[in-house]
Design an enzyme around this catalytic site. Structure first.
Site, PDB file in Angstrom:
ATOM      1  N   ASP A   1       0.844  -1.195   0.000  1.00 49.36           N
ATOM      2  CA  ASP A   1       0.000   0.000   0.000  1.00 49.36           C
ATOM      3  C   ASP A   1       0.878   1.243   0.000  1.00 49.36           C
ATOM      4  O   ASP A   1       1.752   1.400   0.849  1.00 49.36           O
ATOM      5  CB  ASP A   1      -0.898   0.021   1.235  1.00 49.36           C
ATOM      6  CG  ASP A   1      -2.012  -1.001   1.160  1.00 49.36           C
ATOM      7  OD1 ASP A   1      -2.258  -1.532   0.067  1.00 49.36           O
ATOM      8  OD2 ASP A   1      -2.631  -1.274   2.210  1.00 49.36           O
TER       9      ASP A   1
ATOM     10  N   LYS B   1      -6.230  -7.426  -0.125  1.00 52.31           N
ATOM     11  CA  LYS B   1      -7.373  -7.892   0.643  1.00 52.31           C
ATOM     12  C   LYS B   1      -7.097  -9.233   1.319  1.00 52.31           C
ATOM     13  O   LYS B   1      -7.428  -9.439   2.487  1.00 52.31           O
ATOM     14  CB  LYS B   1      -8.601  -7.969  -0.256  1.00 52.31           C
ATOM     15  CG  LYS B   1      -9.119  -6.596  -0.666  1.00 52.31           C
ATOM     16  CD  LYS B   1     -10.409  -6.690  -1.435  1.00 52.31           C
ATOM     17  CE  LYS B   1     -10.913  -5.286  -1.756  1.00 52.31           C
ATOM     18  NZ  LYS B   1     -11.188  -4.491  -0.540  1.00 52.31           N
TER      19      LYS B   1
ATOM     20  N   LEU C   1     -21.844  -2.385   5.802  1.00 53.54           N
ATOM     21  CA  LEU C   1     -22.534  -1.130   5.517  1.00 53.54           C
ATOM     22  C   LEU C   1     -21.798   0.088   6.065  1.00 53.54           C
ATOM     23  O   LEU C   1     -22.408   1.102   6.380  1.00 53.54           O
ATOM     24  CB  LEU C   1     -23.949  -1.192   6.113  1.00 53.54           C
ATOM     25  CG  LEU C   1     -24.768  -2.435   5.742  1.00 53.54           C
ATOM     26  CD1 LEU C   1     -26.065  -2.460   6.513  1.00 53.54           C
ATOM     27  CD2 LEU C   1     -25.025  -2.490   4.245  1.00 53.54           C
TER      28      LEU C   1
ATOM     29  N   ALA D   1     -22.813   2.194   9.241  1.00 51.98           N
ATOM     30  CA  ALA D   1     -24.101   1.618   9.641  1.00 51.98           C
ATOM     31  C   ALA D   1     -23.975   0.177  10.112  1.00 51.98           C
ATOM     32  O   ALA D   1     -24.965  -0.412  10.541  1.00 51.98           O
ATOM     33  CB  ALA D   1     -25.102   1.711   8.495  1.00 51.98           C
TER      34      ALA D   1
ATOM     35  N   ASP E   1     -11.683  -5.299   5.235  1.00 52.87           N
ATOM     36  CA  ASP E   1     -10.875  -6.506   5.390  1.00 52.87           C
ATOM     37  C   ASP E   1     -10.785  -6.934   6.857  1.00 52.87           C
ATOM     38  O   ASP E   1     -10.764  -8.131   7.165  1.00 52.87           O
ATOM     39  CB  ASP E   1      -9.475  -6.280   4.829  1.00 52.87           C
ATOM     40  CG  ASP E   1      -9.487  -6.037   3.329  1.00 52.87           C
ATOM     41  OD1 ASP E   1     -10.406  -6.555   2.662  1.00 52.87           O
ATOM     42  OD2 ASP E   1      -8.600  -5.322   2.834  1.00 52.87           O
TER      43      ASP E   1
ATOM     44  N   SER F   1     -10.461  -0.345  13.767  1.00 50.03           N
ATOM     45  CA  SER F   1      -9.498  -0.063  12.709  1.00 50.03           C
ATOM     46  C   SER F   1      -9.608   1.361  12.186  1.00 50.03           C
ATOM     47  O   SER F   1      -8.588   2.026  11.954  1.00 50.03           O
ATOM     48  CB  SER F   1      -9.710  -1.058  11.558  1.00 50.03           C
ATOM     49  OG  SER F   1      -8.994  -0.686  10.417  1.00 50.03           O
TER      50      SER F   1
END
Length: 308
Positions: A18, A45, A221, A224, A253, A283
């Site tokens: 990354d 991932k 979500l 949410a 992930d 996270s």
């Protein structure tokens, strides 16, 4: 730490380096902006999900392909430091290791470009051999950053051994019939769900998708939380613990890795999804991808919350 049975998980998937740029906002076409800071981290991932499951206490095997470049060296060292078994990580000189340039704007929203590189060279035979060779497998996890045929081959081997299969259909794409036929749990986010179902993840749309594909579904979500359709005919919605988002990179992930661990360790699907919400919420409160995943006391708190 967990008080749960030691879970055994195989992740068939991607590794990425990354390259994260933090900036006030995303630049317009042709515009140059000054960023706030830059970070180089470990991602992909598959790798992220493996590391999250490992932090919760699972024994994890990674099935992947990396280049013979310095990023490949760094990725293997990172797996070993995280306690991930790398027996089935192969190396190739035919392509570079995968990379993921990431932009994170103020508020934590991100945009990601994935360059698969060596990930695209993972083979069906490698996946089948790995899953068939490992003593006792509880859950096998896959995503779309390696060829779907490779994941399908690994999932077939998993089903032959009685293991559960968890598919995170990301990045969004159609799912091959072969892969669907050996998938137990489908775990899309909102964008991926809409790509598959043609609608937002309402309760009706979730149950319809599960019935159409012959799978159980967990829709993630964002802030949410998540919605779980476990085959009982109802959808359970889970509101995550409150948190202030700094960087959402890797949160999905973290959820998938934690959910897969929960299933492998014997939690109910709802409790496993609660564990996923707790780990994802933890996270997003920190910057980075794997570096943001919860550890130690945060994991104990997440497990307690999940089982409440």
């Amino acid at each position: 730490m967990t008080g749960l049975e030691r879970a055994r998980i195989v992740v068939i998937g991607s590794t990425m380096m990354d390259m994260i740029s933090y900036l006030p906002r995303i630049p317009d076409t042709g515009e140059t902006l000054l960023g706030d800071r830059f970070a180089l981290g470990f991602g992909g991932k598959g790798a992220n999900q493996a590391v999250m499951a490992g932090r919760l206490g699972a024994e994890v095997w990674m099935v992947a392909c990396v280049g013979t470049d310095v990023f490949g060296d760094m990725t293997l060292d990172n797996f070993r430091a995280a306690g991930i078994d790398t027996t089935y990580v192969t190396r190739t000189s035919a392509a570079s290791s995968g990379v993921a340039p990431i932009w994170v704007e103020a508020g934590g929203d991100n945009r990601i470009v994935v360059v698969p590189g060596a990930n695209a060279l993972l083979t069906e035979g490698q996946a089948t051999s790995a899953v068939s060779s490992i003593p006792r497998v509880d859950v096998v996890v896959g995503q779309f950053e390696v060829p779907q045929a490779v994941t399908a081959a690994g999932f077939r081997a998993a089903k032959e051994r009685g293991a559960l299969t968890v598919l995170n259909p990301a990045p969004a794409a159609d799912i091959s019939p072969d892969l669907l036929s050996v998938t137990d749990w489908l775990m899309p986010n909102e964008v991926e769900f809409e790509s598959l179902a043609g609608s937002t993840p309402t309760d009706t749309a979730i149950t319809d998708l599960a019935a159409r594909y012959g799978v159980k579904v967990v829709a993630t979500l964002g802030e949410a939380g998540a919605a779980v359709a476990d085959g009982s005919g109802r959808v359970v919605r889970i509101t995550p613990p409150a948190t202030t988002a700094i960087d959402t990179t890797g949160a999905g992930d973290a959820f998938v890795g934690a959910f897969s661990y929960g299933l492998a360790a014997g939690l109910s699907p709802t409790a496993a999804a609660r564990l996923g919400c707790a780990c994802a919420s933890s996270s997003v409160a920190r910057a980075g991808t794997q570096s943001s995943f919860p550890q130690a006391a945060d994991l104990d708190a997440a497990l307690t919350w999940a089982r409440a």
